[in-house]
Design a protein around this motif. Structure first.
Motif, PDB file in Angstrom:
ATOM      1  N   THR A   1      14.795  78.750  59.145  1.00 36.66           N
ATOM      2  CA  THR A   1      14.847  77.608  58.227  1.00 36.66           C
ATOM      3  C   THR A   1      16.154  77.719  57.452  1.00 36.66           C
ATOM      4  OG1 THR A   1      13.685  78.828  56.496  1.00 36.66           O
ATOM      5  CG2 THR A   1      12.342  77.464  57.935  1.00 36.66           C
TER       6      THR A   1
ATOM      7  N   TYR B   1      11.354  73.818  60.391  1.00 38.28           N
ATOM      8  CA  TYR B   1      11.877  74.780  61.354  1.00 38.28           C
ATOM      9  C   TYR B   1      12.901  74.103  62.256  1.00 38.28           C
ATOM     10  CZ  TYR B   1       7.668  77.420  60.104  1.00 38.28           C
ATOM     11  OH  TYR B   1       6.684  78.088  59.425  1.00 38.28           O
TER      12      TYR B   1
ATOM     13  N   ASN C   1      11.709  70.144  62.618  1.00 38.49           N
ATOM     14  CA  ASN C   1      10.385  69.526  62.708  1.00 38.49           C
ATOM     15  C   ASN C   1       9.833  69.292  61.297  1.00 38.49           C
ATOM     16  OD1 ASN C   1       9.429  72.023  61.835  1.00 38.49           O
ATOM     17  ND2 ASN C   1       8.582  72.601  63.824  1.00 38.49           N
ATOM     18  N   SER C   2       8.599  68.840  61.192  1.00 37.91           N
ATOM     19  CA  SER C   2       8.015  68.497  59.882  1.00 37.91           C
ATOM     20  C   SER C   2       7.817  69.717  58.980  1.00 37.91           C
ATOM     21  CB  SER C   2       6.683  67.767  60.072  1.00 37.91           C
ATOM     22  OG  SER C   2       5.770  68.591  60.785  1.00 37.91           O
ATOM     23  N   GLN C   3       7.761  70.930  59.563  1.00 36.89           N
ATOM     24  CA  GLN C   3       7.640  72.148  58.751  1.00 36.89           C
ATOM     25  C   GLN C   3       8.999  72.671  58.290  1.00 36.89           C
ATOM     26  OE1 GLN C   3       6.046  72.133  61.900  1.00 36.89           O
ATOM     27  NE2 GLN C   3       4.022  71.642  61.118  1.00 36.89           N
TER      28      GLN C   3
END
Length: 126
Positions: A28, A51, A47-49
Motif C-alpha cells: 500500500t 492494495y 483495489n477498494s482496499q
C-alpha cells in the motif's frame, strides 16, 4: 568467460533474494514506478482496499503500457503479472507475462516474456 559472468550474476541475484527476505505483506502507499521494465514510468492502480493491483504509464516507444498483477502486490514476495502496451499511443505492440520480486523498500527486479522474448527488469516502486 561468459559462463563465469552469468554464474556470478545468477548467484548474486539468488543471494539477494534471501537477503531481502522477510514477511510478505500487501503493498500500500505506492503511487509510482520507474525502471527498465514496462511501463518505464507509471502510476499505480489500486483495489477498494487500497492494495496495488497494477501499474499503467508510458514506455520508451511513446506508447501506453499496463501491468496487471494476478493478485494484489506483496512486498518481499514474487508477484506474477500480465501486461500489454502500444507504440506511439495507437499501434498495438506487445503482450507480456512475468514476475517481479519487490522488496519492502520498493526496489524490484524481475523477468518476463514480451511477445515471447525474454526480458529482465529492475527499478523502484515508490
Amino acid at each position: 568467460m561468459k559462463k563465469a559472468v552469468f554464474l556470478v550474476l545468477a548467484m548474486a541475484a539468488f543471494i539477494s533474494v534471501f537477503a531481502m527476505a522477510g514477511t510478505a505483506s500487501y503493498a500500500t502507499g505506492l503511487s509510482n514506478t520507474f525502471g527498465t521494465g514496462l511501463p518505464t514510468y507509471g502510476w499505480s492502480m489500486e483495489n477498494s482496499q487500497g492494495y496495488v493491483t497494477g501499474f499503467q504509464g508510458i514506455n520508451p516507444l511513446l506508447g501506453y503500457s499496463a501491468k496487471y498483477f494476478f493478485s494484489p502486490l506483496k512486498f518481499n514476495s514474487w508477484n506474477t503479472y500480465w501486461g500489454w502496451g502500444t507504440i506511439l499511443l495507437i499501434l498495438p505492440a506487445y503482450v507480456s507475462i512475468g514476475t517481479d520480486y519487490v522488496g519492502k523498500d520498493g526496489i524490484y527486479f524481475g523477468a518476463s516474456l514480451v511477445n515471447l522474448v525474454p526480458t529482465f527488469e529492475m527499478g523502484v516502486m515508490y
